[in-house]
Design a protein around this motif. Structure first.
Motif, PDB file in Angstrom:
ATOM      1  N   THR A  15      73.470  38.252  51.980  1.00 37.59           N
ATOM      2  CA  THR A  15      72.641  37.704  50.917  1.00 37.59           C
ATOM      3  C   THR A  15      71.429  38.593  50.678  1.00 37.59           C
ATOM      4  N   SER A  16      70.861  39.098  51.774  1.00 35.24           N
ATOM      5  CA  SER A  16      69.646  39.882  51.582  1.00 35.24           C
ATOM      6  C   SER A  16      69.857  41.371  51.819  1.00 35.24           C
ATOM      7  N   ARG A  17      70.854  41.736  52.662  1.00 31.79           N
ATOM      8  CA  ARG A  17      71.060  43.140  52.941  1.00 31.79           C
ATOM      9  C   ARG A  17      72.545  43.455  52.996  1.00 31.79           C
ATOM     10  N   GLU A 149      81.489  36.951  59.124  1.00 26.23           N
ATOM     11  CA  GLU A 149      80.457  37.818  59.719  1.00 26.23           C
ATOM     12  C   GLU A 149      80.293  37.612  61.219  1.00 26.23           C
ATOM     13  N   ALA A 170      70.018  35.486  55.793  1.00 30.66           N
ATOM     14  CA  ALA A 170      69.012  35.048  54.836  1.00 30.66           C
ATOM     15  C   ALA A 170      69.438  33.708  54.222  1.00 30.66           C
ATOM     16  N   GLY A 171      70.689  33.652  53.725  1.00 33.36           N
ATOM     17  CA  GLY A 171      71.172  32.449  53.045  1.00 33.36           C
ATOM     18  C   GLY A 171      71.743  31.411  53.983  1.00 33.36           C
ATOM     19  N   THR A 172      72.437  31.869  55.015  1.00 32.09           N
ATOM     20  CA  THR A 172      73.070  30.909  55.917  1.00 32.09           C
ATOM     21  C   THR A 172      72.912  31.316  57.378  1.00 32.09           C
ATOM     22  N   GLY A 195      66.909  32.593  56.939  1.00 28.27           N
ATOM     23  CA  GLY A 195      65.692  33.326  56.554  1.00 28.27           C
ATOM     24  C   GLY A 195      65.051  32.859  55.247  1.00 28.27           C
ATOM     25  N   LYS A 221      57.259  37.312  52.875  1.00 30.89           N
ATOM     26  CA  LYS A 221      58.489  37.627  53.603  1.00 30.89           C
ATOM     27  C   LYS A 221      58.267  38.860  54.476  1.00 30.89           C
ATOM     28  N   LYS A 224      56.255  37.904  57.358  1.00 33.09           N
ATOM     29  CA  LYS A 224      57.090  37.182  58.320  1.00 33.09           C
ATOM     30  C   LYS A 224      57.891  38.153  59.174  1.00 33.09           C
ATOM     31  N   GLU A 225      58.513  39.135  58.522  1.00 39.79           N
ATOM     32  CA  GLU A 225      59.375  40.060  59.274  1.00 39.79           C
ATOM     33  C   GLU A 225      58.594  40.865  60.307  1.00 39.79           C
ATOM     34  N   GLY A 294      72.028  38.764  63.430  1.00 37.78           N
ATOM     35  CA  GLY A 294      71.423  38.631  62.101  1.00 37.78           C
ATOM     36  C   GLY A 294      69.911  38.839  62.164  1.00 37.78           C
ATOM     37  N   GLY A 295      69.317  39.082  61.004  1.00 38.16           N
ATOM     38  CA  GLY A 295      67.882  39.362  60.946  1.00 38.16           C
ATOM     39  C   GLY A 295      67.025  38.277  61.595  1.00 38.16           C
TER      40      GLY A 295
HETATM   41  N1  LIG Z   1      61.783  40.705  62.445  1.00 36.87           N
HETATM   42  C1  LIG Z   1      62.209  39.645  61.768  1.00 36.87           C
HETATM   43  N2  LIG Z   1      61.763  38.406  62.084  1.00 36.87           N
HETATM   44  C2  LIG Z   1      62.179  37.329  61.391  1.00 36.87           C
HETATM   45  N3  LIG Z   1      63.053  37.369  60.364  1.00 36.87           N
HETATM   46  C3  LIG Z   1      63.534  38.561  60.033  1.00 36.87           C
HETATM   47  C4  LIG Z   1      63.161  39.758  60.704  1.00 36.87           C
HETATM   48  N4  LIG Z   1      63.822  40.789  60.140  1.00 36.87           N
HETATM   49  C5  LIG Z   1      64.582  40.260  59.156  1.00 36.87           C
HETATM   50  N5  LIG Z   1      64.407  38.935  59.081  1.00 36.87           N
HETATM   51  C6  LIG Z   1      65.026  37.993  58.134  1.00 36.87           C
HETATM   52  O1  LIG Z   1      66.424  38.007  58.325  1.00 36.87           O
HETATM   53  C7  LIG Z   1      67.070  37.725  57.084  1.00 36.87           C
HETATM   54  C8  LIG Z   1      68.051  38.824  56.797  1.00 36.87           C
HETATM   55  O2  LIG Z   1      68.982  38.879  57.826  1.00 36.87           O
HETATM   56  P1  LIG Z   1      70.406  39.545  57.584  1.00 36.87           P
HETATM   57  O3  LIG Z   1      70.200  40.945  57.107  1.00 36.87           O
HETATM   58  O4  LIG Z   1      71.193  39.319  58.815  1.00 36.87           O
HETATM   59  O5  LIG Z   1      70.895  38.607  56.389  1.00 36.87           O
HETATM   60  P2  LIG Z   1      72.118  38.730  55.405  1.00 36.87           P
HETATM   61  O6  LIG Z   1      73.308  39.197  56.178  1.00 36.87           O
HETATM   62  O7  LIG Z   1      71.714  39.545  54.237  1.00 36.87           O
HETATM   63  O8  LIG Z   1      72.268  37.235  54.941  1.00 36.87           O
HETATM   64  P3  LIG Z   1      73.530  36.244  55.052  1.00 36.87           P
HETATM   65  O9  LIG Z   1      74.184  36.536  56.384  1.00 36.87           O
HETATM   66  O10 LIG Z   1      72.931  34.882  54.958  1.00 36.87           O
HETATM   67  O11 LIG Z   1      74.384  36.579  53.884  1.00 36.87           O
HETATM   68  C9  LIG Z   1      65.990  37.702  56.016  1.00 36.87           C
HETATM   69  O12 LIG Z   1      65.645  36.375  55.733  1.00 36.87           O
HETATM   70  C10 LIG Z   1      64.857  38.435  56.691  1.00 36.87           C
HETATM   71  O13 LIG Z   1      63.595  38.034  56.173  1.00 36.87           O
END
Ligand SMILES: Nc1ncnc2c1ncn2[C@@H]1O[C@H](COP(=O)(O)OP(=O)(O)OP(=O)(O)O)[C@@H](O)[C@H]1O
Ligand SMILES: [Mg+2]
Length: 352
Positions: A15-17, A149, A170-172, A195, A221, A224-225, A294-295
């Motif tokens: 969702t986010s990356r 995933e 981010a989304g789930t 996230g 955001k 937060k990160e 995940g993030g």
């Molecule tokens: N150091 C951190 N501390 C807290 N949250 C973080 C950090 N780094 C990234 N994130 C959060 O993690 C999320 C992104 O994680 P990830 O890249 O695993 O998601 P994604 O794979 O894009 O999303 P999804 O799996 O839901 O489709 C975002 O909400 C981001 O703000």
């Protein structure tokens, strides 16, 4: 049968990356954003018809900005499955996938290569929206397989049994139980508290405390990160936000902690369900091996907090985190891609 050379790739469409890892050593991650120019001026500014990733975010004032996924599924008007919205969402996602694949080639795409890919998709989407993903990949990849995933993360770590993977995106947030076979619907639970939910909560809490402050979700955001923690200890956290145009230092220590904590109860409830419905002889092994990915797994103190909850509700729990949260899913997808025999891919094709 083909006699082309094969390029294996693992993709994590998030969702986010979005992340690509290839067996020629190339790997790349970009934010899952696409921007289309709003007018002739913005077209000149961005130097083309479309921008991706960081460039799309940077130019967000002059482009129509899209994210192809939301809450684990392709963004679309759900009532309009074959309508315009759906087609548009598919096109956006396909364009993002094309951009990712282009990274696999240092120069122009080598037409003599057969491009074979495993796409890691949010658990929900990989179960219910597989067709959407196959459609997106059609014409972009020669051979494609969709996997969830968290399963990709587990496979990449060679953890195939007695483990519970929790992918906080981010989304789930996707929880997935591994027991030596490809996990099915019963082995996976998805919650929408991840996230994006933390960001939304954090935004609302700051708005409540600093009514005059003027800021966007993007600004907080990033903060937060860099600072996310649910530990009670630690320094006070101050974010600089404009109040009436003047940058002002705002104390958001407890707001950030509370926002991050908001995702914990659903995660713990998911763990409880997946443990309680597992073969009783192996329940302890499962509790022993909970892995955050995940993030969101990078929130400081989160794994300890989940362990504490597990101790209270399940008597025991051991929680660890993956080392490379950004690439873990795509790495696993690549391993899966390489491990699947040719006959398997041929069979997929004949089924199509
Ligand atoms: N150091 C951190 N501390 C807290 N949250 C973080 C950090 N780094 C990234 N994130 C959060 O993690 C999320 C992104 O994680 P990830 O890249 O695993 O998601 P994604 O794979 O894009 O999303 P999804 O799996 O839901 O489709 C975002 O909400 C981001 O703000
Ligand atoms: Mg993800």
């Amino acid at each position: 049968m083909h006699n082309k050379k094969i390029l294996n790739i693992g993709i994590d469409l998030g969702t986010s990356r979005s992340v690509i890892v290839c067996d020629n050593g190339i790997r790349q991650a970009i934010p899952s954003f696409i921007g289309y120019p709003k007018d002739a001026v913005s077209q000149k500014l961005i130097g083309g018809d479309v921008v991706y990733g960081e460039d799309a975010i940077k130019n967000r004032l002059s482009v129509h900005l899209y994210r192809p996924f939301d809450k684990g599924v392709l963004l679309q008007d759900k009532s309009d499955k074959n309508g315009e919205e759906h087609i548009k969402a598919s096109e956006i996602a396909r364009s993002l996938l094309r951009k990712l694949i282009a990274y696999a080639f240092e120069e122009e795409e080598d037409k003599n290569l057969l491009i074979r890919g495993v796409i890691g998709a949010p658990a929900l989407a990989s179960l219910n929206n597989k067709k959407d993903f196959l459609e997106i990949a059609d014409g972009v990849l020669d051979d494609v397989m969709i996997a969830s995933e968290p399963f990709c993360v587990a496979y990449g770590m060679n953890i195939l049994t007695n483990a519970l993977i929790i992918d906080i995106g981010a989304g789930t947030t996707d929880l997935c139980r591994m027991h030596g076979t490809i996990p099915g619907a019963d082995d996976q639970i998805t919650t929408f508290k991840a996230g994006d939910y933390v960001d939304k909560n954090f935004l609302e809490l700051i708005e409540k405390k600093y009514k005059e402050a003027n800021f966007t979700v993007n600004m907080i955001k990033r903060f937060k990160e860099e600072n996310a923690s649910i530990s009670e200890q630690g320094e006070k956290l101050f974010i600089e936000l404009p109040i009436n145009g003047k940058p002002t230092s705002c104390d958001v220590t407890s707001e950030l902690r509370e926002a991050c904590r908001a995702i914990v109860p659903d995660i713990v409830e998911g763990i409880r369900k997946l443990v309680a419905t597992f073969d009783p002889e192996f329940q302890n092994d499962l509790k022993q091996n909970v892995i955050l990915a995940g993030g969101g797994s990078r929130i400081i103190g989160l794994h300890k907090e989940i362990e504490n909850y597990m101790k209270k509700t399940l008597g025991y729990g051991k929680v660890t985190r993956v080392e490379d949260s950004l690439y873990a899913g795509a790495n696993g997808a690549l391993m899966l891609c390489k491990d699947m025999p040719d006959e398997y891919w041929d069979e997929l094709k004949t089924r199509k």
